[in-house]
Design a protein around this motif. Structure first.
Motif, short mmCIF file in Angstrom:
data_model
loop_
_atom_site.label_atom_id
_atom_site.label_comp_id
_atom_site.label_asym_id
_atom_site.label_seq_id
_atom_site.Cartn_x
_atom_site.Cartn_y
_atom_site.Cartn_z
N ILE A 1 -28.93 10.48 72.73
CA ILE A 1 -29.87 11.24 72.91
C ILE A 1 -31.33 10.45 72.55
O ILE A 1 -32.05 10.45 73.61
CB ILE A 1 -30.16 12.68 72.33
CG1 ILE A 1 -29.08 13.61 72.59
CG2 ILE A 1 -31.37 13.35 72.32
CD1 ILE A 1 -28.68 14.72 71.89
N LYS B 1 -31.81 7.76 75.16
CA LYS B 1 -32.12 8.17 76.61
C LYS B 1 -33.40 8.40 76.58
O LYS B 1 -34.29 8.42 77.63
CB LYS B 1 -31.24 9.45 76.95
CG LYS B 1 -29.83 9.25 77.18
CD LYS B 1 -29.07 10.44 77.50
CE LYS B 1 -27.58 10.13 77.81
NZ LYS B 1 -26.80 11.64 78.04
N VAL C 1 -32.06 16.16 79.39
CA VAL C 1 -31.58 15.76 78.23
C VAL C 1 -32.34 16.51 77.12
O VAL C 1 -31.58 16.74 76.09
CB VAL C 1 -31.57 13.87 77.94
CG1 VAL C 1 -30.98 13.83 76.54
CG2 VAL C 1 -30.77 13.47 78.90
#
Length: 497
Positions: free
Chosen positions: A367, A370, A420
């Motif tokens: 995460i 990203k 996300v």
């Protein structure tokens, strides 16, 4: 209303009828489609309306002031979602909040459709800020009510709903932009009002048959004595605020610049307060406190990303109007049309990114990684848009493909970060603050636009390269720092991937 269970709500909704999804998704898809059509259509021409000369149908506001107004407007729209969510939870229920919000939005566009000068502009903004705060967060909540918690169609349903948002955002600048800029601004704003009217009609006509009990439950209803106290406090607050404004404006205490500063402070103070309250709460476990600490750098990264992405309706809109060659192959391009590119690219690329993450499986970036890619692409989008001035000078008109490329690169970043971020927020949120943490995520956009209200003042034809270069460079530097810190942040996420 007596308490009803989640199972009763789901059972009340016809479960087949819209691409294999509950019929209620049809209602909410088109309600949000028309709401976004009206909002993005209005936004596509609002900046031009503010700074165009009066002889061209505008208000004649300076470009710098118009840019700051647009940013503050966006910040207030996202801040109001916190209030809208609270009112739905305590007073209305989400379904009524959607309807009341739609009415306020429609009247906001109607006010703007009438030639009323700056006064009408600010009245319209107030109505649309309040209306969007009621509608936007709560219509998503009603979508969630359509599905049971273990329904495998749930993620797909939200994807279809998200497509409706982007379809409205894609079409409206093409239509409203063309009519507003080619014929009359107020005619363009009236089309935005008609769009919201269609959304309200769609909601009213199909709600009873398609939504059942979805959105009717008040999550934490006020007791009669609480409601009475709330009304008294609200009335007192309005009176005090009115008195303060009445005193402040003549004395020069409340100016446009001081208001921008106040919103800028609130843009960061409100989310900071959220973090403190959640972290210090006795309801937050030790693992959840660790996840809150991990969420802070992600929140700041989101602020950096949205600061760049949201300049699509401010700096890049001005760039499209003033710096871009709009006559290509004998065809004239409306500067408002560039604002259709973001939703168009999202519609095309979102399925590609969804497939990519599934294909990579456990090999996909974490995460925080990203997020670092998200702000990297955002920074690169600003570096790209400074290149035409570097190679051709600041006096020549730029090929529109440069602007399209910049928007495309920013969308790559958005697809790395935005969906996300929504997912990460649900995973990292403390159990006792799940809904409020989602509000916190949207406040990253409010903080970004509050920051932009200050940043856009530094943009001009003379400072163009420096403006894009510094902001783009800072974003790229932060992306590298975040990527380097990603393993450390992941440890604080306590098993969340």
């Amino acid at each position: 209303m007596s308490q009803i269970t989640k199972e009763q709500i789901v059972e009340s909704v016809p479960q087949k009828g819209f691409f294999g999804h509950p019929k209620g998704l049809f209602t909410l898809f088109f309600t949000e489609f028309w709401e976004r059509f009206s909002y993005y259509g209005m936004r596509a021409i609002l900046l031009f309306y503010m700074y165009y000369e009066v002889t061209k149908g505008g208000l004649g506001i300076s470009e710098s002031t118009a840019l700051s107004i647009m940013s503050i407007y966006g910040a207030l729209v996202y801040m109001s979602g916190v209030i809208g969510g609270w009112l739905a939870d305590r007073l209305f229920g989400t379904s009524k909040a959607v309807f009341y919000g739609g009415i306020l939005i429609m009247f906001g566009h109607i006010v703007l459709a009438m030639p009323g000068g700056a006064t009408a502009l600010f009245i319209s903004m107030g109505l649309i800020v309040l209306g969007t705060g009621l509608l936007k967060p709560n219509v998503s909540s009603v979508v969630g009510d359509l599905y049971s918690s273990d329904d495998i169609r749930r993620d797909s349903g939200f994807s279809i709903f998200y497509m409706g948002i982007n379809m409205g955002g894609f079409l409206s600048p093409l239509i409203v932009g063309e009519i507003g800029l080619k014929y009359n601004f107020h005619l363009g704003f009236s089309i935005a009002a008609v769009g919201m009217f269609f959304g309200l009609v769609m909601f009213l006509v199909t709600k009873k048959k398609n939504l059942g009990l979805a959105g009717t439950q008040i999550a934490n209803p006020m007791k009669p004595e609480e409601r009475k106290r709330f009304m008294l406090i609200t009335l007192a607050a309005v009176v005090v605020l009115g008195i303060l404004i009445f005193i402040s404006i003549p004395r020069g205490w409340l100016t446009f610049d001081s208001f921008i500063g106040l919103v800028g402070i609130l843009g960061f103070l409100i989310p900071f307060s959220y973090f403190i309250v959640m972290y210090r709460s006795k309801k937050t476990t030790s693992d959840e406190k660790s996840r809150i600490l991990a969420y802070i750098p992600l929140f700041l990264a989101a602020v950096m990303f949205w600061s760049i992405a949201e300049q699509g309706s401010t700096i890049l809109a001005l760039y499209a109007d003033k710096r871009t060659n709009l006559d290509v192959f004998g065809f004239h391009i409306s500067p408002a049309w560039f604002q259709s590119l973001n939703p168009l690219f999202i519609i095309v690329l979102a399925p590609v990114f969804a497939w990519l993450w599934i294909k990579m499986g456990k090999r996909q970036p974490t995460i925080p990684q990203k997020f670092s890619f998200g702000i990297l692409f955002a920074g690169l989008s600003f570096i790209v848009i400074l290149l035409p001035a570097y190679f051709g000078g600041a006096d020549t008109l730029v090929n529109p493909l440069w602007l399209a490329l910049s928007i495309f690169i920013a969308v790559l970043g958005e697809l790395c970060l935005s969906p996300v971020g929504l997912s990460a927020t649900t995973k990292l949120a403390p159990a006792a603050f799940s809904a409020q943490t989602m509000s916190l995520w949207f406040l990253s956009n409010a903080a970004a636009q509050a920051l932009n209200a200050q940043l856009v003042k530094f943009y001009s034809a003379e400072t163009e390269m420096m403006y894009f270069g510094i902001i783009g460079g800072v974003a790229i530097a932060l992306s590298l720092i975040l990527f380097a810190l990603s393993p450390f942040i992941s440890k604080f996420m306590k098993g969340v991937h």
